[in-house]
Design a protein around this motif. Structure first.
Motif, mmCIF file in Angstrom:
data_model
loop_
_atom_site.group_PDB
_atom_site.id
_atom_site.type_symbol
_atom_site.label_atom_id
_atom_site.label_comp_id
_atom_site.label_asym_id
_atom_site.label_seq_id
_atom_site.Cartn_x
_atom_site.Cartn_y
_atom_site.Cartn_z
ATOM 1 N N MET A 108 -31.704 34.092 23.732
ATOM 2 C CA MET A 108 -32.205 35.185 24.592
ATOM 3 C C MET A 108 -31.153 36.273 24.757
ATOM 4 O O MET A 108 -31.469 37.470 24.757
ATOM 5 N N GLY A 109 -29.890 35.872 24.898
ATOM 6 C CA GLY A 109 -28.835 36.864 25.011
ATOM 7 C C GLY A 109 -28.711 37.712 23.760
ATOM 8 O O GLY A 109 -28.481 38.924 23.830
ATOM 9 N N GLN A 110 -28.866 37.076 22.576
ATOM 10 C CA GLN A 110 -28.808 37.851 21.336
ATOM 11 C C GLN A 110 -29.976 38.823 21.241
ATOM 12 O O GLN A 110 -29.820 39.957 20.782
ATOM 13 N N ILE A 111 -31.170 38.379 21.643
ATOM 14 C CA ILE A 111 -32.337 39.283 21.601
ATOM 15 C C ILE A 111 -32.130 40.457 22.542
ATOM 16 O O ILE A 111 -32.452 41.602 22.227
ATOM 17 N N GLU A 112 -31.583 40.182 23.733
ATOM 18 C CA GLU A 112 -31.398 41.252 24.708
ATOM 19 C C GLU A 112 -30.364 42.268 24.224
ATOM 20 O O GLU A 112 -30.503 43.466 24.457
ATOM 21 N N LEU A 113 -29.325 41.801 23.518
ATOM 22 C CA LEU A 113 -28.266 42.708 23.070
ATOM 23 C C LEU A 113 -28.603 43.371 21.741
ATOM 24 O O LEU A 113 -28.386 44.567 21.564
ATOM 25 N N LYS A 114 -29.100 42.570 20.770
ATOM 26 C CA LYS A 114 -29.279 43.082 19.409
ATOM 27 C C LYS A 114 -30.730 43.214 19.002
ATOM 28 O O LYS A 114 -31.025 43.806 17.959
ATOM 29 N N GLY A 115 -31.660 42.633 19.767
ATOM 30 C CA GLY A 115 -33.062 42.705 19.399
ATOM 31 C C GLY A 115 -33.488 41.638 18.421
ATOM 32 O O GLY A 115 -34.655 41.585 18.039
ATOM 33 N N GLU A 116 -32.584 40.767 17.969
ATOM 34 C CA GLU A 116 -32.920 39.698 17.044
ATOM 35 C C GLU A 116 -31.914 38.561 17.206
ATOM 36 O O GLU A 116 -30.879 38.703 17.859
ATOM 37 N N VAL A 117 -32.272 37.429 16.575
ATOM 38 C CA VAL A 117 -31.434 36.234 16.677
ATOM 39 C C VAL A 117 -30.695 36.035 15.368
ATOM 40 O O VAL A 117 -31.306 36.096 14.288
ATOM 41 N N GLU A 118 -29.374 35.805 15.485
ATOM 42 C CA GLU A 118 -28.605 35.482 14.292
ATOM 43 C C GLU A 118 -28.867 34.029 13.918
ATOM 44 O O GLU A 118 -28.670 33.132 14.747
ATOM 45 N N ARG A 119 -29.292 33.778 12.711
ATOM 46 C CA ARG A 119 -29.609 32.407 12.290
ATOM 47 C C ARG A 119 -28.622 31.941 11.239
ATOM 48 O O ARG A 119 -28.274 32.714 10.337
ATOM 49 N N PRO A 120 -28.197 30.717 11.298
ATOM 50 C CA PRO A 120 -28.449 29.790 12.422
ATOM 51 C C PRO A 120 -27.426 29.983 13.526
ATOM 52 O O PRO A 120 -26.366 30.551 13.322
ATOM 53 N N VAL A 121 -27.774 29.481 14.717
ATOM 54 C CA VAL A 121 -26.870 29.552 15.849
ATOM 55 C C VAL A 121 -25.990 28.301 15.811
ATOM 56 O O VAL A 121 -26.440 27.201 16.122
ATOM 57 N N GLU A 122 -24.746 28.488 15.377
ATOM 58 C CA GLU A 122 -23.831 27.351 15.225
ATOM 59 C C GLU A 122 -23.114 27.091 16.550
ATOM 60 O O GLU A 122 -22.218 27.836 16.943
ATOM 61 N N ILE A 123 -23.521 26.066 17.249
ATOM 62 C CA ILE A 123 -22.910 25.680 18.522
ATOM 63 C C ILE A 123 -22.036 24.459 18.283
ATOM 64 O O ILE A 123 -22.464 23.492 17.651
ATOM 65 N N GLN A 124 -20.826 24.520 18.762
ATOM 66 C CA GLN A 124 -19.912 23.373 18.649
ATOM 67 C C GLN A 124 -19.897 22.631 19.973
ATOM 68 O O GLN A 124 -19.518 23.170 21.001
ATOM 69 N N TYR A 125 -20.349 21.368 19.929
ATOM 70 C CA TYR A 125 -20.351 20.524 21.122
ATOM 71 C C TYR A 125 -19.066 19.695 21.137
ATOM 72 O O TYR A 125 -18.648 19.156 20.113
ATOM 73 N N VAL A 126 -18.464 19.590 22.309
ATOM 74 C CA VAL A 126 -17.224 18.816 22.478
ATOM 75 C C VAL A 126 -17.477 17.777 23.558
ATOM 76 O O VAL A 126 -17.967 18.107 24.644
ATOM 77 N N PHE A 127 -17.130 16.528 23.257
ATOM 78 C CA PHE A 127 -17.264 15.425 24.207
ATOM 79 C C PHE A 127 -15.873 15.085 24.723
ATOM 80 O O PHE A 127 -14.992 14.708 23.946
ATOM 81 N N CYS A 128 -15.651 15.251 26.011
ATOM 82 C CA CYS A 128 -14.317 15.060 26.554
ATOM 83 C C CYS A 128 -14.414 14.570 27.992
ATOM 84 O O CYS A 128 -15.491 14.582 28.606
ATOM 85 N N LYS A 129 -13.280 14.130 28.498
ATOM 86 C CA LYS A 129 -13.184 13.690 29.891
ATOM 87 C C LYS A 129 -13.025 14.917 30.761
ATOM 88 O O LYS A 129 -12.093 15.699 30.597
ATOM 89 N N GLN A 130 -13.958 15.071 31.740
ATOM 90 C CA GLN A 130 -13.926 16.265 32.582
ATOM 91 C C GLN A 130 -13.528 15.940 34.018
ATOM 92 O O GLN A 130 -12.801 16.708 34.645
ATOM 93 N N ILE A 131 -14.002 14.822 34.529
ATOM 94 C CA ILE A 131 -13.732 14.467 35.924
ATOM 95 C C ILE A 131 -13.285 13.015 35.980
ATOM 96 O O ILE A 131 -13.843 12.151 35.273
ATOM 97 N N PHE A 132 -12.317 12.741 36.817
ATOM 98 C CA PHE A 132 -11.914 11.369 37.112
ATOM 99 C C PHE A 132 -12.556 10.957 38.436
ATOM 100 O O PHE A 132 -12.491 11.698 39.424
#
Length: 1645
Positions: A1302-1326
């Motif tokens: 949605m942010g890409q559509i609002e800024l550029k009017g289209e979606v860049e494909r593919p949307v490469e998201i990097q997920y990280v699994f880590c310790k956040q809270i003790f």
């Protein structure tokens, strides 16, 4: 002479006339008159002349191989060789000569030594099965146990294994030991059996080496004696060793190796021990690199593991192993010592080149380095008149001293190892009798004959030993045999045999023997090998067995004989060792052994060896021997390669030909008369009686006659002899007698069994006879009674006949009397009925009233149960809707659903009554196998279980919940459940909000346009010129964002309607409306179009063409933002799919129309599946929706069912489906999350779907990583430079993907494909209650996260500013990676790795300036080395607490983790962006940050990062949340002991879930409670606890598990008394430790 024919076997003369060439067998395959075509034993075809009488016929016993060669008809060397060859190629490597076993080395592993073979050879005589070492071992064991009455008989047995080097003696020894350990067993709780077997790997490692002929050649001899107790179990064992080849340690021949232990040590030792011993690789050591390092048939690393395991079994301590390794390292380091030659005062002397290496050797030996240096470079001599004189050594003499030192150390170590093994094998047997009272079996494995190009003193001793063993064999097999026959007067023809008595006389017997002359020459200091050779030639030159160098053309035959015979161990070195602090050195070199007196003569090696050999032979002569002759088939260690000449040579030298002859003609089995008669008298019953009479009288004078008679009966016609005191038998005759005896014993056992069975049968017969008599008596009584009954029946019939004849008289009497009797009876009955009628009516009325009362009670029960279910339904519905609608709206929606279900209550009650009646009828009829209670429910099912089944829509049956029934019940305004091609005027369901009604009408139109049932609006294209305002409006139409626009329209309309309904709402909603209008104005040019939309009758309707994505987004977003519209959307879709034309008109002639209808039907189902993946239906609709989706086409039903179940469980999405998700659903592609673990290179995959939450993804990743405590492990999504914290609760994972698109559509009017998201699994809270020790795996991952974060500059670090902390961190990390000893180069590398990367990316022409300069890095390394001293003290304390290195590393990692929690508390927190924050001592802050940490909640300013306040978890008493429908925000209130904190948080954040999870977990783990009011029990004592308001109570953990009882147990901290008290008067404080008293007293009360 007969002619040869086809298939006949013959003997061919040898091809050569060499010394060891013998005849070869062949088979005629084609016989012609002049020539023969044969194939010999080597498989070679030959054509020879057919000359009658030229070829000897083969005896039929040699056609095929036979297991025992005493049965050979052709008693020739060729026949023996052929028999061995045939068996060898069949992998039958064992062959008998009577009881003597011949073993041919197969050079491969054969599967004939497993447990099945051990069981098969148990209690089997020679010849019953194929030859095997197990047969030899078992017969030796049985002979040892055999009771002999002859006082001269030898119970002890020995197995002598002989042969050349590489013939397989060591393997045969292992098999004999394996057999004895298996068949004898051990005592309970004894490990001697395993210790005997595990001693072999240690002895082989230290005493075996690779030679030219054998990869595992024994370079020492060993005699293993196994002692057995009176039960035949192994009691203990003893090992004696002979003549270790010490010269191999310092030098080896070409293609040979040193002892295995050195290569195993260097291949298997750990890095820490390697560094401690200063060891490297084998190529670096002079004693190892002179020949080949590796052996193809051995794996040194695996052998090392076997050695360590054997040491554990033999109870070697860690200290002992460490000392052994130190001595082995000393040997290797000594070999690398080199000398420099220097001249002082015209005297040559030597010095050691590498002093550091000498210091390493001295530290390992724990001696003074200066004294060791002096002992290795000088020698102290005793000179008459001068005393002790120190002289410098030359290079050659210094090397000799060093090598002698090495050989002495290793030799003493080897002797100590043998003694240590003996001690381990006898440690648990202190109660065993002395050795001379126990029976034993000895196994001799000693070196074989050796003949090399260069033969040294060791070869002389080895071959002398083999000559003595050969003499023992000859003496036992030939000499004693013939002496025994002559003594007993047995008819016997003498056999010629080779005697090596002359060779033994030459070698060692007499003062002028070779060994005696060597000892004599050793005494003279000027004696050399040359002088020795001359002296030997002088005395023995004419002996036929002596070959001098002159007879060999002047070739030198003797090498280092005198040097090796002398003990050249320097007294200076002995003096150094006597002062060693090494415990093992002190043990293996005691003071008495060092012999520091220079004037006392030391015994020579030959003298020592000769004495040990005499002791061995003396022990063998006391035993009954079994012989195993090992044969080497070839010199190449090749499989199935039979060298006939080599085999014949070994057979001839070992006397096998004569052995076969004497075994064939002789009588190897002997029994004295008394033993023979006692054992075999049972064969002749008459003789057995005579023997028993003689035994009773004590007269044994007739034993010879009895033995002769037994032989005449049992061995008639056989070859046996009766001597003067013994019976002489052959092996087969002894076996025959044993078999007959065993059969007789079995027959007698069978007879005994028959007698016992007969006794039991007779007893059973007597019982049966008694029972038969009783039956006879009973039957007689029965028959008599039957006859009597028949007679009585006859009399009665007679009476009846008589009465018939007089019936008229009786009839007249009855006619007169009966009417009177009837009148009397009727009167009596009438009176009785009149008396009981009121009582019967009363009973009937009571039963009727009772039934009516029971029916009313049952109705009340059903009503109460249904009402309870409805109340629970209303509560759960309210709880489910609260996060989406807020408390008040959720309460209204739940109340509406409650009222709808309440309206159907009476119908459900009648339905339940009918079900009860049906169940009762089935129960009475017996048609149901189930047990029902009085209410008609299954017995055993509780009310909670029935309620759970009723409330769970995915476990209950939905067959009767069809959509048509739902439509008939809930649809409004005349709408039905069928497809409609017209728009609806009103919503299908009763939507109270006008906003929702307008949205529902627009939604139906959009659904029709999406399915294609209504034409889409075409955007007008006019050529007329429009004004700027109109163009701006048209342009803005296509720029409107559907997910943003429609929620704003819904909220704004709701505000307007509420203000119209209630003028007082204007003030209340003024601030909310202002904020909403601010959001609207922020849309800039879209605000114009937005205001125009609000002026329409229905602002939700679109007057332009929408793309399919926009339609889906509009429907999805309204379903997400307006929970009341969700059921409306599902009902509209189900309505349009019910009775669809595509299913109704299947035979339409218009194919195009039919195709359009089919497309509409498919798109409708696709839209329904997208909605099911986005938001769930209400609990009122879910069962009907489940029933409906079961009618979906193809496999769509299964997917829709899965999507409904997942969405209903995890709740609604906060964002519509992304393009990537929609495309994946269209293509039926599985979705997957690829998560990087702790900012590293490890990637894990998680299978997911649109409803997957962060909690599920984190749980799956934790499961894959084997992390136990999952709290606080979170997902973090990163796209380009932006980061998003997904959390670990109920946030949907793919909402991030939708927001990015949605942010890409609002800024550029289209979606860049593919949307490469990097997920990280880590310790956040003790967690506050988290204990790192409970999850060691998590410690490793968290530590790696910290290290990777520092490298990536995630955890900001200033090495210069935080230098002290940084130095400690790198020292700790160095120990974890490399160990405790710091090396500057490695430490520098660690510093560079932990130095954070500089921020920002450089330009192409600009270089990055490093964070630390080279000079700073060097300074930090030096400080780290200084810091290492303090750190070593920490390691020392940890070693006292923990045993393993891994535990110490984990403790260090824990320390780093605790430091990181204090250093970066914000990073190890969950941070939320909040607004309108206010609270105690905090004025209203427009924008702020909130972090959830381990111990507290922290408020801070977003701009300045200044702390605004903090709350500790025990101070929180309640958490409240309200939903703002207008701004789609949540308003939070944290009630604390200091006051209330309020703030606003955007929708979708999991703050409430996280806080409640921490709060509830703390309460569950807390043992602290505070009384909120006084409690005084009615009766003091009786287990009750009196409390006053404010008392602190220590709660009992067990009572907390049973809160439903309403009582808790605890201890009053004020009175220190224990008892029960009500739950409701106690507030459980959420804490792990006791809070401060002033906080408790002030705030919790």
């Amino acid at each position: 002479m007969e002619n040869l024919v086809t298939s006949q076997y013959i003997w061919l003369p040898p091809d050569k006339n060499g010394e060891f060439d013998v005849e070869i067998g062949a088979k005629v395959i084609d016989a012609q008159q002049t020539q023969l075509k044969v194939i010999d034993d080597n498989g070679k075809e030959r054509i020879i002349k057919n000359v009658p009488g030229a070829y000897k016929n083969m005896h039929k016993t040699s056609f095929q191989d036979i297991p025992d060669m005493i049965h050979l008809g052709d008693l020739t060397e060729g026949a023996i060789c052929r028999n061995l060859l045939l068996r060898y190629y069949k992998d039958n490597i064992y062959t008998y000569i009577g009881s003597i076993l011949i073993a041919v080395n197969p050079y491969q592993v054969l599967n004939v030594y497993n447990a099945d073979y051990l069981r098969a050879y148990r209690n089997k005589k020679f010849g019953e099965l194929e030859p095997h070492t197990f047969a030899t071992g078992d017969n030796a064991y049985q002979n040892m146990l055999r009771d002999n009455t002859d006082p001269n008989a030898r119970h002890n047995q020995c197995v002598i294994i002989s042969g050349e080097s590489g013939a397989g003696k060591t393997e045969s020894t292992k098999h004999i030991l394996q057999c004895l350990a298996a068949i004898s067993g051990t005592k309970k709780n004894s490990s001697i059996e395993q210790q005997i077997l595990e001693a072999n790997p240690i002895m082989e490692a230290f005493g075996n080496a690779k030679t030219i002929r054998n990869d595992n050649s024994s370079r020492f001899g060993k005699y293993i004696t196994i002692f057995f107790d009176e039960h035949g179990s192994i009691g203990r064992a003893k090992i004696d060793q002979y003549l270790l080849e010490k010269s191999r340690i310092v030098s080896q021949a070409k293609d040979e190796r040193n002892y295995h232990i050195f290569y195993c040590l260097l291949a298997g030792i750990g890095n820490d021990e390697r560094a401690k011993l200063s060891l490297t690789k084998p190529q670096d050591y002079a004693y190892l690199n002179k020949s080949s390092i590796k052996v193809d048939t051995r794996n040194d690393a695996d052998e090392w593991k076997a050695i360590r395991n054997a040491c554990k079994v033999l109870m070697f301590s860690d200290d002992e192993l460490s000392e052994i390794f130190r001595i082995l390292a000393v040997v290797l380091h000594l070999g690398n010592l080199q000398y420099n030659v220097q001249t002082k005062s015209n005297m040559d002397s030597v010095t050691i080149k590498d002093i550091k290496l000498l210091q390493v050797i001295a530290s390992l030996l724990k001696v003074d380095a200066e004294q060791l240096n002096k002992a290795l470079t000088t020698r102290t001599l005793v000179v008459q008149g001068q005393g002790k004189v120190v002289r410098a050594l030359t290079t050659a003499s210094a090397i000799d001293v060093r090598d002698a030192f090495v050989k002495g150390i290793y030799g003493q170590l080897f002797e100590w190892l043998i003694d240590r093994i003996n001690m381990a094998m006898n440690s648990d047997n202190s109660d065993i009798k002395p050795d001379d009272t126990l029976r034993s079996i000895g196994v001799l494995d000693i070196f074989g004959f050796e003949n090399f190009d260069k033969n040294s003193f060791e070869q002389l001793c080895i071959n002398y030993t083999n000559e003595e063993l050969q003499q023992f064999f000859v003496h036992h097999v030939f000499k004693l045999e013939q002496i025994e026959y002559e003594k007993e007067g047995v008819n016997w023809a003498k056999i010629a045999f080779k005697d090596n008595e002359d060779i033994l006389n030459l070698l060692a017997r007499g003062k002028l023997s070779i060994i005696s002359l060597i000892d004599e020459e050793t005494i003279y200091p000027q004696g050399t090998d040359e002088t020795l050779c001359n002296k030997l030639t002088q005395h023995h030159g004419k002996n036929a067995h002596y070959i001098s160098s002159t007879r060999q053309g002047g070739k030198q035959l003797m090498f280092d004989f005198l040097e090796k015979n002398r003990d050249t161990f320097s007294n200076d070195l002995k003096a150094v060792l006597s002062k060693s602090e090494n415990r093992l050195i002190k043990t293996i070199f005691p003071i008495e052994l060092l012999n520091l007196d220079d004037q006392k003569r030391k015994p020579s090696l030959a003298n020592q060896f000769r004495k040990s050999l005499e002791t061995l032979l003396a022990a063998l002569r006391k035993c009954e021997p079994f012989f195993i002759r090992c044969i080497k088939p070839n010199e190449f260690k090749a499989v199935h390669n039979f060298d006939r000449e080599r085999v014949v040579q070994q057979l001839r030298y070992s006397g096998m030909m004569e052995t076969i002859n004497i075994r064939k003609l002789g009588y190897p089995i002997r029994h004295n008369f008394n033993e023979f008669v006692h054992r075999y008298a049972a064969i002749a019953p008459a003789i057995e009686k005579l023997h028993k009479i003689s035994e009773e009288r004590g007269d044994r004078g007739n034993q010879r006659a009895l033995a002769a008679k037994i032989c005449e009966i049992a061995l008639a016609g056989q070859d046996y002899q009766i001597g003067k005191t013994k019976v002489f038998l052959k092996d087969e005759h002894d076996m025959m007698l044993e078999q007959v005896r065993q059969k007789l014993i079995a027959d007698r056992i069978l007879a005994l069994q028959k007698a016992v069975r007969r006794y039991y049968a007779e007893r059973q017969f007597e019982r049966a006879k008694k029972l038969a008599r009783w039956l006879q008596q009973t039957w007689t009584c029965y028959a008599e009674r039957k006859a009597y009954c028949e007679m009585r029946h006859g009399f009665r019939r007679l009476q009846a006949v008589y009465d018939m004849q007089h019936i008229d008289v009786k009839k007249q009497f009855y006619v007169e009397t009966l009417p009177k009797l009837q009148l009397l009876c009727k009167g009596a009955l009438a009176r009785r009925h009149a008396k009981f009628r009121p009582q019967a009516i009363k009973i009937l009325q009571e039963k009727g009233l009772q039934y009516l009362a029971w029916r009313d009670v049952r109705r009340h029960q059903i009503r109460a149960m249904k009402m309870e279910e409805l109340e629970n339904f209303r509560y759960e519905e309210e709880q489910r809707l609260t996060p989406e609608l807020g408390p008040e709206k959720a309460r209204e929606a739940a109340e509406a659903a409650y009222q709808e279900r309440l309206a159907n209550l009476e119908e459900e009650i009648h339905e339940q009554e009918r079900q009860d009646i049906a169940n009762a009828r089935e129960k009475r009829a017996g048609r149901s196998g189930k047990d029902y209670d009085e209410n008609g429910d299954l017995e055993g099912s509780t009310k909670k279980e029935r309620l759970k089944r009723e409330l769970d829509p995915f476990k209950s049956d939905v067959q009767r919940h069809n959509f048509e029934k739902f439509a008939a019940k809930y649809f409004q305004h005349g709408n039905d459940a069928s497809f409609s091609d017209k728009e609806i005027a009103k919503s299908l369901l009763n939507l109270k909000s006008p906003v929702d009604q307008q949205a529902a009408e627009a939604l139906f139109e959009i659904i029709m346009r999406f399915m294609g049932d209504k034409d889409d609006v075409e955007t007008p294209r006019s050529t007329e010129k429009k004004d700027d305002k109109e163009l701006k409006r048209l342009d803005s139409q296509y720029e409107i964002m559907i997910p943003v626009l429609y929620p704003l329209i819904a909220h704004q309309l709701e505000i307007k309607l509420e203000e119209q309904d209630d003028p007082h709402e204007r003030k209340k909603k003024r601030s909310i409306r202002a904020k909403a209008l601010d959001r609207i104005r922020a849309m800039r040019k879209k605000s114009v179009y937005f205001e125009e939309r609000l002026k329409r009758d229905n602002p939700f309707r679109e007057d332009r063409a929408l793309t399919s994505l926009e339609k889906v987004q509009m429907i999805s977003m309204l379903g997400i933002i307006r929970p009341r519209l969700r059921d409306e959307i599902f009902c509209q879709l189900c309505k349009q799919l019910t009775d669809h034309p595509a299913k109704r008109d299947k035979k339409s002639k218009n194919s195009e129309k039919m195709e359009q209808r089919q497309r509409s039907y498919i798109r409708g189902w696709f839209l329904l599946s997208l909605c099911l993946c986005t938001f769930p239906p209400s609990s009122n609709l879910v069962r009907f929706l489940r029933n409906f989706i079961q009618k979906a086409p193809d496999q769509l039903a299964e997917f829709c069912e899965f999507a409904l179940k997942r969405t209903y469980k995890n709740g609604s999405r906060n964002e519509p489906l992304s393009m990537e998700e929609i495309e994946g659903l269209q293509k039926a592609q599985p979705m997957e999350i690829k998560a990087n673990i702790i900012h590293g290179d490890i990637v894990k995959n998680v299978c997911s779907d649109p409803a997957t939450t962060a909690e599920e993804a984190c749980a799956e990743l934790a499961r894959q990583l084997e992390i136990k405590a999952t709290f606080g492990w979170s997902l973090y999504a990163q796209y380009k430079t932006e980061g998003y914290s997904i959390g670990f609760n109920n946030d949907h994972v793919f909402d991030i993907l939708s927001r990015i698109e949605m942010g890409q559509i609002e800024l550029k009017g289209e979606v860049e494909r593919p949307v490469e998201i990097q997920y990280v699994f880590c310790k956040q809270i003790f967690a506050p209650w988290e204990n790192l020790d409970d999850d060691p795996i998590a410690i490793d991952y968290i530590y790696d996260q910290i290290i990777n974060g520092i490298r990536a500059n995630i955890y900001t670090y200033e090495p210069v500013a935080d230098e002290t902390e940084f130095v400690l961190l790198i020292v700790q990390h160095y120990y974890i990676v490399h160990g405790k000893d710091i090396e500057p180069d490695k430490m520098k590398q660690i510093v560079q790795e932990l130095t954070p990367s500089p921020p920002g990316l450089p330009d192409n022409n600009q270089k990055i300036k490093p964070v630390l300069t080279e000079k700073q890095i060097d300074a930090i390394v030096q400080k780290a080395i200084q810091k290492d001293g303090e750190f070593k003290r920490v390691i020392k304390r940890l070693k006292q607490k923990f045993k393993s290195r891994e535990q110490i590393r984990r403790e260090i990692k824990k320390d780093v983790i605790m430091y990181a929690q204090q250093k970066w508390p914000m990073i190890f927190s969950r941070v939320f962006e909040i607004s309108t924050l206010s609270g105690p001592l905090i004025d209203e802050v427009p924008a702020a940050g909130l972090s959830i940490g381990k111990d507290m909640i922290h408020f801070f300013s977003k701009e300045t990062q200044i702390s605004l306040g903090e709350i500790r978890y025990p101070e929180i008493t309640s958490i409240r949340k309200d939903h703002d429908h207008v701004l789609n925000y949540y308003h939070y209130t944290l009630e604390t002991v200091y006051g209330d904190y309020t703030f606003t948080l955007a929708m979708g954040a999991d703050l409430e879930t996280l806080l409640k999870s921490i709060h509830s977990n703390l309460k569950d783990r807390s043992r602290m409670g505070i009384a909120q009011k006084d409690y005084k029990p009615a009766k003091r004592g009786a287990g009750k606890l009196e409390l006053l308001r404010g008392d602190i109570v220590i709660l009992d953990d067990e009572s907390k598990k049973n809160l439903e009882s309403g009582f808790l147990t605890g201890i009053n901290d004020r009175t220190n008394r224990e008892g029960e008290f009500p739950v409701d008067i106690i507030y459980i404080i959420p804490c792990t430790d006791k809070p401060e008293s002033k906080v408790l007293v002030r705030n919790y009360i």
